[in-house]
Design an enzyme around this catalytic site. Structure first.
Site, PDB file in Angstrom:
ATOM      1  N   LEU A 106       0.822  -1.204   0.000  1.00  0.00           N
ATOM      2  CA  LEU A 106       0.000   0.000   0.000  1.00  0.00           C
ATOM      3  C   LEU A 106       0.861   1.260   0.000  1.00  0.00           C
ATOM      4  O   LEU A 106       2.038   1.215   0.354  1.00  0.00           O
ATOM      5  CB  LEU A 106      -0.915  -0.025   1.225  1.00  0.00           C
ATOM      6  CG  LEU A 106      -1.843  -1.264   1.282  1.00  0.00           C
ATOM      7  CD1 LEU A 106      -2.380  -1.475   2.685  1.00  0.00           C
ATOM      8  CD2 LEU A 106      -2.973  -1.122   0.279  1.00  0.00           C
ATOM      9  N   PRO A 107       0.282   2.408  -0.383  1.00  0.00           N
ATOM     10  CA  PRO A 107       1.080   3.618  -0.581  1.00  0.00           C
ATOM     11  C   PRO A 107       1.626   4.275   0.676  1.00  0.00           C
ATOM     12  O   PRO A 107       2.701   4.863   0.642  1.00  0.00           O
ATOM     13  CB  PRO A 107       0.097   4.566  -1.290  1.00  0.00           C
ATOM     14  CG  PRO A 107      -0.972   3.697  -1.840  1.00  0.00           C
ATOM     15  CD  PRO A 107      -1.090   2.552  -0.896  1.00  0.00           C
ATOM     16  N   THR A 139       6.033   0.685   2.191  1.00  0.00           N
ATOM     17  CA  THR A 139       7.093   1.490   2.794  1.00  0.00           C
ATOM     18  C   THR A 139       6.447   2.468   3.756  1.00  0.00           C
ATOM     19  O   THR A 139       5.852   3.470   3.340  1.00  0.00           O
ATOM     20  CB  THR A 139       7.894   2.246   1.724  1.00  0.00           C
ATOM     21  OG1 THR A 139       8.507   1.303   0.844  1.00  0.00           O
ATOM     22  CG2 THR A 139       8.982   3.092   2.366  1.00  0.00           C
ATOM     23  N   LYS A 224      14.358  -0.048   4.811  1.00  0.00           N
ATOM     24  CA  LYS A 224      13.888   0.526   3.548  1.00  0.00           C
ATOM     25  C   LYS A 224      14.018   2.049   3.554  1.00  0.00           C
ATOM     26  O   LYS A 224      14.432   2.662   2.558  1.00  0.00           O
ATOM     27  CB  LYS A 224      12.433   0.129   3.299  1.00  0.00           C
ATOM     28  CG  LYS A 224      11.831   0.726   2.021  1.00  0.00           C
ATOM     29  CD  LYS A 224      12.608   0.302   0.773  1.00  0.00           C
ATOM     30  CE  LYS A 224      12.124   1.012  -0.485  1.00  0.00           C
ATOM     31  NZ  LYS A 224      10.754   0.651  -0.872  1.00  0.00           N
ATOM     32  N   LYS A 299       7.782  11.312   0.158  1.00  0.00           N
ATOM     33  CA  LYS A 299       7.123  10.629   1.280  1.00  0.00           C
ATOM     34  C   LYS A 299       8.136   9.850   2.109  1.00  0.00           C
ATOM     35  O   LYS A 299       8.144   9.932   3.350  1.00  0.00           O
ATOM     36  CB  LYS A 299       6.054   9.678   0.758  1.00  0.00           C
ATOM     37  CG  LYS A 299       5.289   8.929   1.834  1.00  0.00           C
ATOM     38  CD  LYS A 299       4.767   7.587   1.351  1.00  0.00           C
ATOM     39  CE  LYS A 299       5.861   6.543   1.335  1.00  0.00           C
ATOM     40  NZ  LYS A 299       5.381   5.176   1.057  1.00  0.00           N
TER      41      LYS A 299
END
Length: 378
Positions: A106-107, A139, A224, A299
């Site tokens: 998912l974003p 992430t 990450k 982001k």
């Protein structure tokens, strides 16, 4: 004995439960990862999040022989699977009811929280969950990963699957981008209970070529963020050097040869060159379309800045990189690949421009009007 010691350090299990867990793990460690030898505890997989990355990851699992059920808020994404006979559900809760393992891609952190804890979310039926393992490949910030892992561990399983009564969670973000997702060559950075990581390894190797165990819950997410931070700073440094070189009269192609045969060699120069006209098959060769967007990089850098602030660590390059990518997004380049920073922030030129004859007057005017920010600040 070493494995048992590690397990006791992370979770308290009775002797009976430990015996059952070992019997569950042993087949996954000894078998190959072909579709003909999928362990029964991994056979039914629910996949949520069918965007650019998730679509290919789920498709590779189907090819590998897993029984997949999917969900996405995008109807067109669901339709691509339902037309192939793959079960598509309207809610995450419905996916959980028919799955042994859940994978989410998912974003953002807010999307992850909504899918897991929102109305009709994966944890809607906390007292009798069907999945024994939840894998989040999004992430997001490590704190959210750790909080979700704790909440999941407090739930109970609908049916015991040979180990502890409580389900487990792994945070397993990926590196490699859309091309690696499509080719099945992703790298997974995994945090959580090591025994759960080992048991889930066949799943990871059906979608990627490498898995790296990073330690306890949240460490995969942390890895990450650190990886993308280094990638962003590297791209900014390479782009800035290319532009300065152009201003000083050195072609980008010459600098690329120098970088890639000397101490400046890095992924941003030899595999993902940001200068148009230097390398084929990368976003700079197609007007920076495709790839990893500036919006996503902004982001991830924001997550890095927040994580550093929480522990009181000074990270000036992280903050500067975040500000640069935020500025790119504000200027309308949010959907362009993050390597577009070369052109749209530093005002770098395509490689072929410097190869063509150009008068000193034109070069002087360019230097005056298009100087890179570092020179201007000096």
């Amino acid at each position: 004995m070493a494995m048992a010691s590690r397990l006791r350090a992370r979770v308290v299990l009775s002797r009976c439960e430990w015996s059952n867990l070992r019997s569950l793990l042993r087949p996954s460690l000894n078998r190959g990862f072909s579709s003909s030898s999928i362990p029964s505890h991994l056979e039914r997989v629910g996949f949520i999040g069918l965007g650019n990355m998730g679509f290919h990851m789920a498709s590779n699992l189907i090819t590998a022989g897993y029984k997949i059920t999917v969900h996405d808020i995008n109807y067109n994404a669901l339709k691509k699977f339902s037309e192939k006979g793959i079960p598509a559900k309207e809610t995450p809760c419905e996916v959980a009811e028919s799955s042994d393992v859940i994978i989410t891609m998912l974003p953002s952190s807010s999307n992850v929280l909504d899918v897991y804890t929102g109305r009709n979310g994966l944890l809607h039926c906390r007292s009798h969950l069907s999945p024994w393992l939840f894998i989040d490949s999004s992430t997001i910030d490590p704190q959210t990963s750790r909080m979700l892992s704790t909440n999941i561990s407090k739930c109970l399983l609908k049916e015991k699957k040979g180990f502890a009564n409580n389900p487990l969670m792994l945070d397993a973000p990926v590196s490699g981008g859309v091309p690696a997702a499509q080719a099945g060559t992703l790298t997974f950075m995994v945090g959580g209970l090591e025994e759960a990581y080992l048991a889930a390894k066949p799943l990871f190797l059906s979608m990627g070529k490498q898995t790296i165990y990073c330690g306890s819950s949240g460490n995969g997410a942390a890895a990450k963020i650190c990886n993308n931070l280094a990638m962003a700073v590297s791209m900014l440094g390479v782009s800035e050097a290319f532009v300065l070189g152009q201003h000083l009269g050195i072609t980008a192609s010459t600098l690329t040869k120098i970088f890639n045969s000397s101490s400046a060699r890095c992924w941003s120069s030899d595999s993902y060159n940001p200068v148009p006209g230097i390398m084929e098959g990368v976003p700079s060769s197609r007007n920076y379309d495709g790839g990893f967007t500036s919006k996503l990089m902004a982001k991830d850098l924001t997550l890095a800045v927040s994580s550093a602030a929480e522990i009181g660590l000074k990270c000036p390059l992280t903050s500067e990189a975040r500000d640069i990518y935020m500025e790119l997004c504000e200027k309308g380049y949010d959907s362009k690949d993050f390597s577009c920073v070369f052109r749209h922030y530093y005002s770098g030129l395509a490689a072929f421009v410097r190869r063509s004859p150009i008068s000193y007057a034109v070069q002087a005017r360019f230097l005056k009007q298009q100087c890179c920010p570092i020179i201007m600040q000096a």
